[in-house]
Design a protein around this motif. Structure first.
Motif, PDB file in Angstrom:
ATOM      1  N   ARG A  22       0.824  -1.229  -0.035  1.00 40.09           N
ATOM      2  CA  ARG A  22       0.029   0.066  -0.043  1.00 40.09           C
ATOM      3  C   ARG A  22       0.698   1.250   0.020  1.00 40.09           C
ATOM      4  N   ALA A  23       0.222   2.330  -0.451  1.00 43.18           N
ATOM      5  CA  ALA A  23       0.851   3.593  -0.408  1.00 43.18           C
ATOM      6  C   ALA A  23       0.317   4.247   1.071  1.00 43.18           C
ATOM      7  N   VAL A  24       1.201   5.011   1.424  1.00 48.63           N
ATOM      8  CA  VAL A  24       0.631   5.363   2.787  1.00 48.63           C
ATOM      9  C   VAL A  24       0.929   7.040   2.885  1.00 48.63           C
ATOM     10  N   LEU A  25      -0.312   7.922   3.351  1.00 52.49           N
ATOM     11  CA  LEU A  25      -0.147   9.073   3.560  1.00 52.49           C
ATOM     12  C   LEU A  25      -0.401   9.614   5.025  1.00 52.49           C
ATOM     13  N   TRP A  26       0.862   9.929   5.380  1.00 54.25           N
ATOM     14  CA  TRP A  26       0.615  10.462   6.949  1.00 54.25           C
ATOM     15  C   TRP A  26       0.104  12.022   6.825  1.00 54.25           C
ATOM     16  N   LEU A  27      -0.911  12.386   7.451  1.00 53.64           N
ATOM     17  CA  LEU A  27      -1.300  13.752   7.648  1.00 53.64           C
ATOM     18  C   LEU A  27      -0.827  14.400   8.744  1.00 53.64           C
ATOM     19  N   GLN A  28      -0.531  15.735   8.712  1.00 58.41           N
ATOM     20  CA  GLN A  28      -0.043  16.461   9.581  1.00 58.41           C
ATOM     21  C   GLN A  28      -0.812  17.204  10.467  1.00 58.41           C
ATOM     22  N   GLY A  29      -0.702  17.255  11.674  1.00 57.54           N
ATOM     23  CA  GLY A  29      -1.885  17.911  12.830  1.00 57.54           C
ATOM     24  C   GLY A  29      -2.618  16.950  13.558  1.00 57.54           C
ATOM     25  N   CYS A  30      -2.322  16.809  14.838  1.00 58.09           N
ATOM     26  CA  CYS A  30      -3.303  16.315  15.917  1.00 58.09           C
ATOM     27  C   CYS A  30      -3.267  16.895  17.062  1.00 58.09           C
ATOM     28  N   THR A  31      -4.493  17.203  17.711  1.00 63.01           N
ATOM     29  CA  THR A  31      -4.614  17.694  19.151  1.00 63.01           C
ATOM     30  C   THR A  31      -4.901  17.123  20.342  1.00 63.01           C
ATOM     31  N   ARG A  49       3.785  20.220   5.396  1.00 61.06           N
ATOM     32  CA  ARG A  49       3.764  21.057   4.327  1.00 61.06           C
ATOM     33  C   ARG A  49       2.190  20.746   3.388  1.00 61.06           C
ATOM     34  N   PRO A  50       1.779  21.978   2.951  1.00 60.82           N
ATOM     35  CA  PRO A  50       0.354  21.758   2.067  1.00 60.82           C
ATOM     36  C   PRO A  50       0.610  21.281   0.692  1.00 60.82           C
ATOM     37  N   VAL A  51      -0.123  20.288   0.350  1.00 60.96           N
ATOM     38  CA  VAL A  51      -0.174  19.880  -0.822  1.00 60.96           C
ATOM     39  C   VAL A  51      -1.409  19.583  -1.520  1.00 60.96           C
ATOM     40  N   GLU A  52      -1.473  20.053  -2.818  1.00 61.33           N
ATOM     41  CA  GLU A  52      -2.786  20.123  -3.637  1.00 61.33           C
ATOM     42  C   GLU A  52      -3.354  18.730  -3.775  1.00 61.33           C
ATOM     43  N   ILE A  53      -4.610  18.530  -3.412  1.00 58.88           N
ATOM     44  CA  ILE A  53      -5.076  17.217  -3.564  1.00 58.88           C
ATOM     45  C   ILE A  53      -5.022  16.693  -5.039  1.00 58.88           C
ATOM     46  N   VAL A  54      -4.940  17.738  -6.019  1.00 58.22           N
ATOM     47  CA  VAL A  54      -4.930  16.923  -7.447  1.00 58.22           C
ATOM     48  C   VAL A  54      -3.535  16.341  -7.409  1.00 58.22           C
ATOM     49  N   SER A  55      -2.542  16.838  -6.778  1.00 54.75           N
ATOM     50  CA  SER A  55      -1.180  16.372  -6.803  1.00 54.75           C
ATOM     51  C   SER A  55      -1.109  15.198  -6.205  1.00 54.75           C
ATOM     52  N   LEU A  56      -1.567  15.141  -4.981  1.00 55.03           N
ATOM     53  CA  LEU A  56      -1.821  13.793  -4.384  1.00 55.03           C
ATOM     54  C   LEU A  56      -2.482  12.707  -5.193  1.00 55.03           C
ATOM     55  N   LEU A  57      -3.449  13.227  -5.737  1.00 51.44           N
ATOM     56  CA  LEU A  57      -4.059  11.897  -6.737  1.00 51.44           C
ATOM     57  C   LEU A  57      -3.529  11.819  -7.756  1.00 51.44           C
ATOM     58  N   ASP A  58      -2.710  12.548  -8.351  1.00 56.41           N
ATOM     59  CA  ASP A  58      -1.565  12.038  -9.580  1.00 56.41           C
ATOM     60  C   ASP A  58      -0.440  11.128  -9.114  1.00 56.41           C
ATOM     61  N   TRP A  59       0.171  11.585  -7.868  1.00 57.06           N
ATOM     62  CA  TRP A  59       0.972  10.784  -7.215  1.00 57.06           C
ATOM     63  C   TRP A  59       0.226   9.326  -7.045  1.00 57.06           C
ATOM     64  N   PHE A  60      -0.752   9.185  -6.354  1.00 59.66           N
ATOM     65  CA  PHE A  60      -1.151   7.809  -6.038  1.00 59.66           C
ATOM     66  C   PHE A  60      -1.748   6.974  -7.186  1.00 59.66           C
ATOM     67  N   LEU A  61      -2.382   7.870  -8.264  1.00 60.45           N
ATOM     68  CA  LEU A  61      -2.711   7.070  -9.446  1.00 60.45           C
ATOM     69  C   LEU A  61      -1.190   6.662 -10.241  1.00 60.45           C
ATOM     70  N   SER A  87     -12.709  11.169  -2.223  1.00 61.23           N
ATOM     71  CA  SER A  87     -13.886  10.906  -3.391  1.00 61.23           C
ATOM     72  C   SER A  87     -13.157  10.835  -4.748  1.00 61.23           C
ATOM     73  N   LEU A  88     -12.429  11.762  -4.958  1.00 57.42           N
ATOM     74  CA  LEU A  88     -11.554  11.674  -6.343  1.00 57.42           C
ATOM     75  C   LEU A  88     -10.976  10.392  -6.588  1.00 57.42           C
ATOM     76  N   ILE A  89     -10.443   9.783  -5.583  1.00 58.49           N
ATOM     77  CA  ILE A  89     -10.068   8.259  -5.643  1.00 58.49           C
ATOM     78  C   ILE A  89     -10.977   7.391  -6.000  1.00 58.49           C
ATOM     79  N   ARG A  90     -11.983   7.393  -5.309  1.00 58.29           N
ATOM     80  CA  ARG A  90     -13.207   6.480  -5.536  1.00 58.29           C
ATOM     81  C   ARG A  90     -13.680   6.690  -6.851  1.00 58.29           C
TER      82      ARG A  90
END
Ligand code: SF4
Length: 186
Positions: A22-31, A49-61, A87-90
């Motif tokens: 699997r690919a893994v995406l660790w998101l930043q921020g927890c309270t 770092r902020p990453v555009e979701i379209v870039s993350l989609l391209d990365w995963f696909l 939702s874009l992945i789906r």
């Protein structure tokens, strides 16, 4: 402005963060600040770092993987853009396996429409705060209070229980990541 997710780390290939490769995406921020948290570097809401979701989609696909794990940090703190991303992945990869770790309980997720929208994109949720006094470190459960929710028929709890508990990842630049529910200590 294009929606973004605040990212801590990306991993192209892991076998200890859910069933299969699997690919893994660790998101930043927890309270939550659970005592004994293994990933305190993911807590700052200003880190990563902020990453555009379209870039993350391209990365995963582009990885041609069928599995994606979302971890953190607390992914549900970014529920709105995360829902857009998943939702874009789906839409683009309907058969993808999506597994998400959250410190929120299932009841807390159900009570929040934005978080529940994220859950509806997932096959498996692992929920609940880490409680060090109930440490388990097996079956993707950091502590015994946490719960596995198989929301589709894609995976079973028995399959998830076979996930390796630790892994050493070395990327093409020689960077080392120790990961899994019971990661090795350096
Ligand atoms: S919810 Fe997870 S990332 Fe957040 S403090 Fe607890 S164990 Fe750490």
């Amino acid at each position: 402005m294009n929606p973004t997710l605040r990212v801590h780390h990306l991993c192209e290939s892991s076998r200890s963060n859910g069933p299969g490769d699997r690919a893994v995406l660790w998101l930043q921020g927890c309270t939550f600040a659970c005592p004994g948290c293994y990933n305190p570097q993911t807590h700052s809401l200003q880190g990563g770092r902020p990453v555009e979701i379209v870039s993350l989609l391209d990365w995963f696909l582009g990885l041609t993987k069928t599995g994606l794990t979302i971890s953190g940090g607390e992914p549900m703190l970014q529920a709105e853009p995360l829902n857009m991303f998943l939702s874009l992945i789906r839409v683009n990869l309907p058969d993808a396996s999506i597994l998400l770790f959250s410190g929120f309980t299932r009841a807390e997720i159900c009570a929040d429409p934005q978080k529940e929208s994220v859950a509806r994109c997932c096959d498996v949720l692992i929920t609940g705060r880490y409680q060090a006094e109930q440490r388990l470190a097996h079956s993707l459960l950091g502590s015994a209070n946490k719960e596995i929710h198989c929301l589709t028929s894609r995976h079973t709890p028995e399959e998830i229980a076979q996930t390796p508990v630790s892994e050493i990842l070395i990327d093409s630049e020689g960077n080392i990541t120790l990961t899994g529910i019971d990661p090795l200590k350096w």
